[in-house]
Design a protein around this motif. Structure first.
Motif, PDB file in Angstrom:
ATOM      1  N   LYS A  39      51.138  27.662  66.349  1.00 34.01           N
ATOM      2  CA  LYS A  39      52.187  27.185  67.246  1.00 34.01           C
ATOM      3  C   LYS A  39      53.429  28.061  67.124  1.00 34.01           C
ATOM      4  CE  LYS A  39      55.055  23.155  68.275  1.00 34.01           C
ATOM      5  NZ  LYS A  39      55.384  21.744  67.913  1.00 34.01           N
ATOM      6  N   ARG A  40      53.788  28.430  65.886  1.00 38.90           N
ATOM      7  CA  ARG A  40      54.961  29.279  65.683  1.00 38.90           C
ATOM      8  C   ARG A  40      54.719  30.679  66.258  1.00 38.90           C
ATOM      9  NH1 ARG A  40      59.895  29.149  66.289  1.00 38.90           N
ATOM     10  NH2 ARG A  40      60.893  31.021  65.480  1.00 38.90           N
ATOM     11  N   GLU A  47      50.497  37.929  68.197  1.00 34.57           N
ATOM     12  CA  GLU A  47      49.059  37.705  68.097  1.00 34.57           C
ATOM     13  C   GLU A  47      48.535  38.314  66.795  1.00 34.57           C
ATOM     14  OE1 GLU A  47      47.069  39.164  71.509  1.00 34.57           O
ATOM     15  OE2 GLU A  47      48.096  37.833  72.937  1.00 34.57           O
ATOM     16  N   GLY A  48      47.845  37.497  65.992  1.00 35.70           N
ATOM     17  CA  GLY A  48      47.258  37.984  64.743  1.00 35.70           C
ATOM     18  C   GLY A  48      48.133  37.674  63.545  1.00 35.70           C
ATOM     19  N   LEU A  66      59.622  28.891  60.182  1.00 38.70           N
ATOM     20  CA  LEU A  66      58.209  28.658  59.870  1.00 38.70           C
ATOM     21  C   LEU A  66      58.042  27.416  59.005  1.00 38.70           C
ATOM     22  CD1 LEU A  66      55.217  29.473  59.778  1.00 38.70           C
ATOM     23  CD2 LEU A  66      55.769  30.976  57.852  1.00 38.70           C
ATOM     24  N   PHE A  67      58.883  27.274  57.966  1.00 43.64           N
ATOM     25  CA  PHE A  67      58.769  26.120  57.084  1.00 43.64           C
ATOM     26  C   PHE A  67      59.090  24.826  57.819  1.00 43.64           C
ATOM     27  CE2 PHE A  67      59.807  29.101  53.331  1.00 43.64           C
ATOM     28  CZ  PHE A  67      58.472  29.467  53.265  1.00 43.64           C
ATOM     29  N   ASN A  68      60.066  24.870  58.751  1.00 41.25           N
ATOM     30  CA  ASN A  68      60.366  23.680  59.544  1.00 41.25           C
ATOM     31  C   ASN A  68      59.177  23.273  60.402  1.00 41.25           C
ATOM     32  OD1 ASN A  68      62.940  23.480  58.516  1.00 41.25           O
ATOM     33  ND2 ASN A  68      63.895  24.608  60.182  1.00 41.25           N
ATOM     34  N   THR A  69      58.371  24.282  60.818  1.00 41.56           N
ATOM     35  CA  THR A  69      57.177  23.989  61.612  1.00 41.56           C
ATOM     36  C   THR A  69      56.063  23.449  60.734  1.00 41.56           C
ATOM     37  OG1 THR A  69      57.765  25.753  63.170  1.00 41.56           O
ATOM     38  CG2 THR A  69      55.497  24.962  63.220  1.00 41.56           C
ATOM     39  N   LEU A  70      55.879  24.018  59.528  1.00 42.97           N
ATOM     40  CA  LEU A  70      54.791  23.606  58.642  1.00 42.97           C
ATOM     41  C   LEU A  70      55.058  22.238  58.016  1.00 42.97           C
ATOM     42  CD1 LEU A  70      53.982  26.955  56.786  1.00 42.97           C
ATOM     43  CD2 LEU A  70      52.715  25.899  58.639  1.00 42.97           C
TER      44      LEU A  70
END
Length: 617
Positions: A39-40, A47-48, A66-70
């Motif tokens: 998603k991030r 891509e990748g 990234l951490f806020n997303t995880l």
């Protein structure tokens, strides 16, 4: 040739996050991690995983996003209200009743996110023990790995929408209204400590009466869940309570916790646990105070070894007799004084079987040697022994010594001989019985296989349930974002409707006919007065070429004036009076004023034509 598979690349990404930022995601479930990272990456258009790793190295500020997303922080006050009612009515009164009036009540809220659950615990306890007792006796430890969420929790300020699950009485008693929303009472806030804590790596908080960890375990794999639950067991007092989320179960850890109310996911600590669970807890907590129980375990092991029903010897790495149990002493005429003597000096080294060559083979092959039906004449009785010789290997794969077991199979041997004799006499009858037995065994195996499949399916369903709960929280988070966007669109739509209504009101109020054409001379606006002058409705005129309209106005004579407005000065108007015939067939003089329609780039995007009937001179 390097491995560039997706699995390898994502592991490299997680290892980079652990090495550079101290976030260890190796114990988290891979499907959930992959979804959140993808998603991030979609947001960034990367891509990748290898390219995203390069992006992280070049843009360190991306780690916070990234951490806020995880770390999905979906929480609310009094989430699953029936469970909180059960805690207030049954659990907390039991905890209070077991303590003196001066003894403290300790609570650990693990995975507290932005603090709603920690303040829910505080409100619930305060309603049970009272405000004064809460200030004097209660200590709440709220922990999480997300520093941004902890910062929000420490501020203790929430919007009216966040507090919608509270009753008006709770809102008035526990919160004060401010410019930013509602803030939790400062005198009660002092009893709460918010801090960063990694459930996988950091030591647990001890002497806890109530431990809440809701919808956090479901993000970890089974091995990591076991480690965390062992730490929770160590953290709780005797009779302490564990409160989990509705998507989490303890089916495989019933030896550590017993269900108090399974539907509400409430469990109590099991006081008496197996030695293997004790070792697991010792390994996971790393506390020296727990080692005091090891001496009792050693004595227990020694007593169990000495009371074993089979003769058992242990030879150390020097070839000396290290241990001998009671059965071996009575069977082979050994005594405790023989402990420490070289095996080769003892009769048992060659009778009833040559052990030294077997021990050499075990050292050489590093695997067990099993001797069956060894004959030995003992007190004029022939007995049969099975001898098991195996290496004792430590954690670093070093052989510490040799274990030798003598299993008396004389009775089994005699029974086998009698059975063989009976089998010869009853061979025909036995064949039929054997056939029926085989069918029964086949049926048993099928039933066992079906049972294993059902157990596997149950575990898969549990895992799927946790996964669905994770996805549900992700969808809830996304839904909140979409709701915010939708509200913004509704607000802008309302503003646009008001602007359109205002514009239509202006056009309807003008005494002259107003026509707006674009640069291609297509009609964009045709007001009511224009319809009244020429008898042409807006739906018949809009999007038509103005010069092609069949009305009583000689529009062809306006071509030059319109072109002048489109290509000339933006501040100049062109006015022309033309003879015309209105919709009633009456000849009139029509004054047409052409004005350039100025766009945002200070360029003419079209022409405004104002048509008014003037007196005939």
């Amino acid at each position: 040739m390097t491995d560039s598979s997706p699995d390898t690349n994502i592991e490299a990404l997680l290892e980079y996050a652990r090495r550079t930022r101290g976030f260890d995601f190796t114990g988290y479930k891979r499907p959930s991690l992959i979804r959140r990272i993808n998603k991030r990456m979609q947001t960034l258009g990367v891509e990748g995983y290898d390219k995203y790793l390069g992006y992280l190295e070049a843009n360190p500020e991306e780690f916070n996003l990234l951490f806020n997303t995880l770390l999905i922080n979906v929480t609310s006050f009094f989430r699953d209200r029936p469970s909180w009612d059960l805690i207030q009515q049954e659990v907390l009164p039991k905890i209070v009743a077991q303590k003196d009036s001066t003894e403290s009540i300790r609570v650990w809220c693990a995975g507290c996110a932005s603090g709603e659950e920690a303040y829910t615990i505080a409100i619930t306890i305060a309603e049970v023990v009272g405000i004064e007792a809460f200030r004097d006796r209660v200590k709440i430890y709220a922990t999480d790995v997300d520093e941004e969420a902890l910062t929000q929790a420490r501020q203790a300020t929430y919007s009216e929408e966040d507090l919608s699950n509270l009753t008006p009485e709770q809102l008035e008693l526990f919160f004060t209204e401010s410019d930013n929303g509602y803030t939790f009472r400062k005198d009660l806030r002092r009893a709460m400590i918010f801090g960063r804590h990694d459930l996988i790596q950091d030591a647990p908080i001890s002497k806890i009466d109530l431990l809440t960890c809701r919808n956090t375990l479901m993000y970890f794999n089974a091995e990591t869940q076991a480690r965390i639950l062992a730490r929770f067991h160590f953290a709780l007092r005797e009779g302490g309570h564990l409160f989990l989320g509705k998507a989490e179960m303890l089916l495989t850890h019933s030896s550590l916790f017993a269900p108090l109310h399974l539907k509400c996911r409430l469990f109590t600590k099991v006081s008496k646990i197996t030695s293997s669970d004790s070792l697991l807890i010792l390994a996971q907590t790393g506390r020296e105070s727990a080692i005091a129980v090891s001496s009792e375990h050693v004595r227990l092991h020694e007593a169990a070894f000495d009371a074993a029903p089979s003769a058992h010897l242990v030879i150390d790495s020097d070839g000396s007799l290290a241990l001998v149990n009671g059965k071996a002493r009575s069977t082979f005429n050994l005594s405790l004084q023989d402990v420490g003597r070289p095996l080769q000096d003892l009769e048992i080294s060659y009778r009833p079987v040559e052990l030294r060559s077997c021990i050499e083979q075990v050292y050489r092959d590093r695997r067990m040697v099993y001797l069956r039906d060894v004959e030995w004449m003992r007190f004029q009785d022939l007995i049969y022994l099975d001898v098991q010789i195996l290496p004792l290997i430590d954690l670093v794969d070093r052989i510490l010594g040799i274990s030798i077991s003598f299993i008396d199979v004389t009775r089994a041997k005699h029974l086998n001989e009698e059975l063989e004799h009976s089998n010869q006499e009853l061979e025909m009858a036995y064949e039929e019985l054997q056939s029926a037995n085989e069918e029964l065994e086949t049926t048993n195996e099928e039933l066992q296989s079906s049972n294993e499949e059902l157990e596997t399916t149950n575990e898969e369903l549990q895992s799927t349930n946790e996964e669905l709960e994770t996805m549900n929280e992700e969808l809830q988070s996304t839904n909140e974002e979409l709701q915010t966007v939708n509200e913004e669109l509704e607000r802008r739509g309302s503003e646009l409707n008001r602007s359109n209504a205002f514009l239509e009101s202006i056009l309807a109020s003008l005494k002259g006919g107003v026509v707006v054409v674009d640069r291609d001379l297509r009609v964009q606006i045709w007001n009511f007065k224009s319809e009244d002058l020429w008898g042409l409705r807006p739906e018949e005129a809009v999007e038509q070429n103005f010069l092609n309209l069949d009305i009583g106005l000689p529009v062809e004579q306006l071509r030059q004036s319109i072109r002048s407005c489109l290509s000339g000065s933006l501040d100049s108007d062109t006015e022309i009076v033309l003879p015309a015939i209105n919709r009633r067939g009456r000849s009139i003089q029509c004054r047409v004023t052409c004005t350039a329609l100025i766009g945002t780039e200070r360029e003419a995007e079209g022409v405004i034509l104002l048509m008014e009937e003037c007196a005939i001179e």
